[in-house]
Motif scaffolding. Structure first.
Motif, PDB file in Angstrom:
ATOM      1  N   ILE A  78      96.648  60.907  89.595  1.00  0.00           N
ATOM      2  CA  ILE A  78      95.382  60.175  89.707  1.00  0.00           C
ATOM      3  C   ILE A  78      94.531  60.772  90.828  1.00  0.00           C
ATOM      4  O   ILE A  78      93.314  60.933  90.670  1.00  0.00           O
ATOM      5  CB  ILE A  78      95.639  58.675  89.915  1.00  0.00           C
ATOM      6  CG1 ILE A  78      96.248  58.080  88.639  1.00  0.00           C
ATOM      7  CG2 ILE A  78      94.351  57.946  90.293  1.00  0.00           C
ATOM      8  CD1 ILE A  78      96.830  56.692  88.804  1.00  0.00           C
ATOM      9  N   ASP A  79      95.155  61.127  91.946  1.00  0.00           N
ATOM     10  CA  ASP A  79      94.418  61.745  93.054  1.00  0.00           C
ATOM     11  C   ASP A  79      93.793  63.073  92.632  1.00  0.00           C
ATOM     12  O   ASP A  79      92.665  63.394  93.032  1.00  0.00           O
ATOM     13  CB  ASP A  79      95.319  61.939  94.266  1.00  0.00           C
ATOM     14  CG  ASP A  79      95.648  60.641  94.970  1.00  0.00           C
ATOM     15  OD1 ASP A  79      94.967  59.616  94.709  1.00  0.00           O
ATOM     16  OD2 ASP A  79      96.598  60.640  95.777  1.00  0.00           O
ATOM     17  N   ASN A  83      89.834  63.760  92.805  1.00  0.00           N
ATOM     18  CA  ASN A  83      89.276  64.926  93.501  1.00  0.00           C
ATOM     19  C   ASN A  83      88.431  65.781  92.565  1.00  0.00           C
ATOM     20  O   ASN A  83      87.345  66.232  92.935  1.00  0.00           O
ATOM     21  CB  ASN A  83      90.379  65.756  94.149  1.00  0.00           C
ATOM     22  CG  ASN A  83      90.999  65.053  95.334  1.00  0.00           C
ATOM     23  OD1 ASN A  83      90.348  64.266  96.015  1.00  0.00           O
ATOM     24  ND2 ASN A  83      92.264  65.320  95.574  1.00  0.00           N
ATOM     25  N   PHE A  84      88.914  65.989  91.357  1.00  0.00           N
ATOM     26  CA  PHE A  84      88.170  66.762  90.369  1.00  0.00           C
ATOM     27  C   PHE A  84      86.846  66.077  90.055  1.00  0.00           C
ATOM     28  O   PHE A  84      85.791  66.706  90.038  1.00  0.00           O
ATOM     29  CB  PHE A  84      89.004  66.924  89.092  1.00  0.00           C
ATOM     30  CG  PHE A  84      88.250  67.580  87.975  1.00  0.00           C
ATOM     31  CD1 PHE A  84      88.091  68.954  87.936  1.00  0.00           C
ATOM     32  CD2 PHE A  84      87.676  66.812  86.964  1.00  0.00           C
ATOM     33  CE1 PHE A  84      87.381  69.560  86.908  1.00  0.00           C
ATOM     34  CE2 PHE A  84      86.974  67.413  85.930  1.00  0.00           C
ATOM     35  CZ  PHE A  84      86.819  68.790  85.909  1.00  0.00           C
ATOM     36  N   THR A  85      86.898  64.783  89.828  1.00  0.00           N
ATOM     37  CA  THR A  85      85.697  64.014  89.491  1.00  0.00           C
ATOM     38  C   THR A  85      84.722  64.006  90.661  1.00  0.00           C
ATOM     39  O   THR A  85      83.515  64.189  90.486  1.00  0.00           O
ATOM     40  CB  THR A  85      86.072  62.575  89.092  1.00  0.00           C
ATOM     41  OG1 THR A  85      86.986  62.637  87.983  1.00  0.00           O
ATOM     42  CG2 THR A  85      84.853  61.770  88.688  1.00  0.00           C
ATOM     43  N   PHE A  86      85.230  63.826  91.877  1.00  0.00           N
ATOM     44  CA  PHE A  86      84.386  63.835  93.070  1.00  0.00           C
ATOM     45  C   PHE A  86      83.702  65.184  93.233  1.00  0.00           C
ATOM     46  O   PHE A  86      82.491  65.259  93.473  1.00  0.00           O
ATOM     47  CB  PHE A  86      85.202  63.496  94.313  1.00  0.00           C
ATOM     48  CG  PHE A  86      84.397  63.564  95.575  1.00  0.00           C
ATOM     49  CD1 PHE A  86      83.534  62.531  95.913  1.00  0.00           C
ATOM     50  CD2 PHE A  86      84.482  64.664  96.413  1.00  0.00           C
ATOM     51  CE1 PHE A  86      82.767  62.593  97.078  1.00  0.00           C
ATOM     52  CE2 PHE A  86      83.719  64.730  97.577  1.00  0.00           C
ATOM     53  CZ  PHE A  86      82.868  63.690  97.904  1.00  0.00           C
ATOM     54  N   ASN A  87      84.472  66.253  93.093  1.00  0.00           N
ATOM     55  CA  ASN A  87      83.916  67.594  93.252  1.00  0.00           C
ATOM     56  C   ASN A  87      82.879  67.903  92.178  1.00  0.00           C
ATOM     57  O   ASN A  87      81.844  68.508  92.456  1.00  0.00           O
ATOM     58  CB  ASN A  87      85.015  68.650  93.250  1.00  0.00           C
ATOM     59  CG  ASN A  87      85.858  68.597  94.505  1.00  0.00           C
ATOM     60  OD1 ASN A  87      85.390  68.185  95.562  1.00  0.00           O
ATOM     61  ND2 ASN A  87      87.109  68.987  94.390  1.00  0.00           N
ATOM     62  N   ARG A  88      83.138  67.479  90.984  1.00  0.00           N
ATOM     63  CA  ARG A  88      82.188  67.688  89.881  1.00  0.00           C
ATOM     64  C   ARG A  88      80.903  66.894  90.138  1.00  0.00           C
ATOM     65  O   ARG A  88      79.802  67.402  89.969  1.00  0.00           O
ATOM     66  CB  ARG A  88      82.807  67.276  88.547  1.00  0.00           C
ATOM     67  CG  ARG A  88      81.966  67.697  87.348  1.00  0.00           C
ATOM     68  CD  ARG A  88      82.620  67.319  86.073  1.00  0.00           C
ATOM     69  NE  ARG A  88      82.462  65.870  85.948  1.00  0.00           N
ATOM     70  CZ  ARG A  88      83.126  65.116  85.118  1.00  0.00           C
ATOM     71  NH1 ARG A  88      84.035  65.646  84.337  1.00  0.00           N
ATOM     72  NH2 ARG A  88      82.912  63.831  85.052  1.00  0.00           N
TER      73      ARG A  88
END
Length: 93
Positions: A78-79, A83-88
């Protein structure tokens, strides 16, 4: 009634209640439920932690080791998604 062998099979590496399969069900629930929404991903992660803490209280404080291993694996995945979603999202702003 469940035999000892049947119970062992259920929590084995490939068993329905094993670490990998249980973790994947938790991860799928959070990620699919969030639908790519960062706040919902974080809320889902928090919900898993709250539920885990409630389970510890209900069972007297300490759960079987498999529970902690499943929690760790779930949160790591989930982390990664958070992180992927935040960076995107950060790149779009």
């Amino acid at each position: 009634e469940l035999s000892a062998d049947e119970a062992s099979d259920l929590v084995s590496d490939n068993g329905f209640f094993g670490i990998d399969k249980t973790s994947q069900r938790l991860v799928d629930f959070v990620i699919k439920g969030a639908g790519g929404d960062l706040d919902k991903l974080r809320a889902g992660r928090e919900g898993i932690l709250r539920g885990f803490n409630e389970a510890e209280k209900a069972w007297g404080g300490k759960l079987p080791d498999i529970s902690y291993e499943t929690l760790t694996k779930s949160l790591e995945t989930i982390d990664e998604k958070i992180n992927f979603t935040f960076n995107r999202y950060s790149r779009k702003v």
